[in-house]
Scaffold this active site. Structure first.
Site, short mmCIF file in Angstrom:
data_model
loop_
_atom_site.label_atom_id
_atom_site.label_comp_id
_atom_site.label_asym_id
_atom_site.label_seq_id
_atom_site.Cartn_x
_atom_site.Cartn_y
_atom_site.Cartn_z
N ASP A 57 -2.35 -2.49 -4.90
CA ASP A 57 -1.96 -2.65 -3.51
C ASP A 57 -1.83 -4.13 -3.15
OD1 ASP A 57 -1.57 -2.38 -0.80
OD2 ASP A 57 -3.42 -1.27 -0.41
N ASP B 31 1.60 1.74 6.33
CA ASP B 31 0.56 2.77 6.32
C ASP B 31 0.83 3.86 7.36
OD1 ASP B 31 -0.58 1.12 4.48
OD2 ASP B 31 -2.28 0.53 5.71
#
Length: 458
Positions: A189, A249
């Site tokens: 990530d 997200d």
């Protein structure tokens, strides 16, 4: 508000404020991530006989994730507040409550498993001895003993999204470490890093860990998580990624006006984001629409007010239709009967896991109620079609599907299987019409009726 949400939001604000000057600073990215010359990129012998020639694209592949990965991830439900007891309880629950039998096999640690907050230059990468006193290898062994797989998290910076030590400059070392622990999935990530970096920089970041994982000798599914920046869907598969995020997200919302905190995407935002990207998904490489929010009920570690059962069901249905990985983000120990019924519907999961691996694309948009009626379709390996009649609006509407009109197939007659009702009707020789309530998706399987042929059961 949790630490990572604050950090993520701060990054977004800073990045937006500096966007106008970022393009003039491309030369400074080597200060963030030192890119070795191509001649210095490590080579290795792989049993897959893959090519690592960068000039024409590396064309890496680990042969994994031939269908979208299914499992659980810790972040949305728990943030960095994870520990060995929680993970063992989660493993036990998934192995015993029907989720494993439904196909959910990955149990993935997200950020917060690491020992140290701070730069990798100052700290080694190791498990927190308080949170995980038995170590990660013992946890992986436990998952494997139950028939499950264990995933882990890191990032290409000095620190991760939540501020823990990252993998920058230690890709080969960390990949070997993960392999020695028995890890089966890596979420890599980049968080706020590299949003404005040249594409070549982002590609090198993804490539370095991809090569390291392949060289480790262990099959590890590779999630290159870059928030949908740098058009990663166009090239990430060639760089060895099995999945990549197409957007920012997800919030625990079905349709929130705009983006929460000018960052988070809701269910419809992500569907819109992926409408032109279906061609980039396929066996071994998948567009990732982010984690499932079913069962969060407004208690996400990020943001969101929660969804109705109808909206959560639509969310799950559409993620299956577009072949997104299916990673549960809520506490599986506390799922309601409605959530369990949604998550374990075998006919929806069959659409997700179909071996043809074709992601659904929009084949029709209705004009009623501002264009909120959408028809998605995907071909299936057995010759049938999976169809979603999605009513994005709040008003009940009649929606229809016609194989000849919408799927451009010359079927004279066909049957329709409603995969939520588990009912088959037909045959039909005219468009099939059904009432769809607001925020619902009717999910159908259409089968051609062949004269004098015995139709297989769905």
């Amino acid at each position: 508000m949790q630490y990572r949400t604050i950090l993520r939001t701060a990054c977004v604000v800073i990045l937006l404020a500096t966007q106008s000057v970022a393009q003039s600073q491309s030369s400074t990215y080597t200060d963030i991530y030192t890119i070795p010359p191509l001649s210095a990129v490590p080579t290795f012998t792989s049993p897959l006989a893959i090519s690592t020639t960068i000039s024409t694209g590396p064309n890496l592949s680990n042969g994994l994730a031939q269908t979208p990965p299914m499992g659980w991830s810790s972040w949305n439900g728990f943030g960095p507040n994870i520990n060995e007891t929680l993970l063992r309880d989660t493993i036990d629950t998934i192995a015993s409550n029907g989720l494993m039998e439904a196909g959910f096999v990955y149990v993935n640690l997200d950020d917060g498993w690491q020992h140290y907050l701070g730069n990798r230059l100052d700290h080694p990468l190791e498990a927190d001895p308080v949170k995980f006193p038995s170590g990660i290898k013992a946890l992986a062994d436990y998952a494997h003993s139950k028939g499950l797989k264990l995933g882990i998290y890191s990032g290409p910076g000095q620190t991760t999204c939540a501020g823990y030590t990252g993998s920058q400059g230690h890709e080969a070392e960390d990949a070997k470490l993960f392999a020695s622990w028995g890890i089966d999935h890596l979420k890599y990530d980049s968080c706020c890093a590299y949003q404005f970096a040249p594409k070549s920089v982002v590609q090198q970041v993804i490539l370095s860990m991809s090569q390291a994982l392949l060289a480790s000798g262990r099959p590890i599914v590779y999630h290159a998580c870059h928030c949908g920046w740098a058009d990663s869907w166009e090239w990430a598969a060639q760089y060895g990624a099995n999945q990549w995020r197409i957007g920012q997200d997800i919030s625990d919302d079905f349709d929130y006006p705009g983006n929460r905190m000018k960052y988070f995407f809701d269910v419809l935002d992500l569907l819109d984001r992926g409408n032109s990207l279906a061609q980039f998904s396929g066996p071994g490489h998948w567009n990732d629409y982010d984690m499932l929010i079913i069962g969060l009920n407004g208690k996400s570690q990020h943001v969101g007010a929660g969804c109705s059962n109808v909206e959560y069901r639509t969310h799950f249905s559409m993620w299956a239709m577009v072949c997104s990985p299916l990673l549960i983000g809520s506490d599986v120990r506390a799922l309601s009967s409605d959530s369990m019924e949604t998550l374990t519907n075998p006919e929806i999961i069959a659409i997700s896991q179909d071996l043809l691996g074709q992601a659904a694309a929009t084949v029709g948009v209705g004009n009623q109620d501002g264009g909120t009626l959408q028809v998605y379709a995907k071909a299936m390996e057995d010759g049938s079609y999976a169809v979603a009649l999605l009513n994005r609006g709040g008003v009940t509407a009649d929606m229809s599907i016609s194989p000849q009109r919408d799927l451009t197939v010359a079927w004279d007659k066909y049957t329709v299987r409603d995969v939520w009702k588990h009912e088959t009707t037909g045959p039909y020789d005219t468009p099939y019409m059904v009432e769809v309530i607001g925020h619902e998706a009717k999910i159908l399987r259409l089968y051609e009726v062949v004269p004098n042929a015995t139709m297989p059961l769905p």
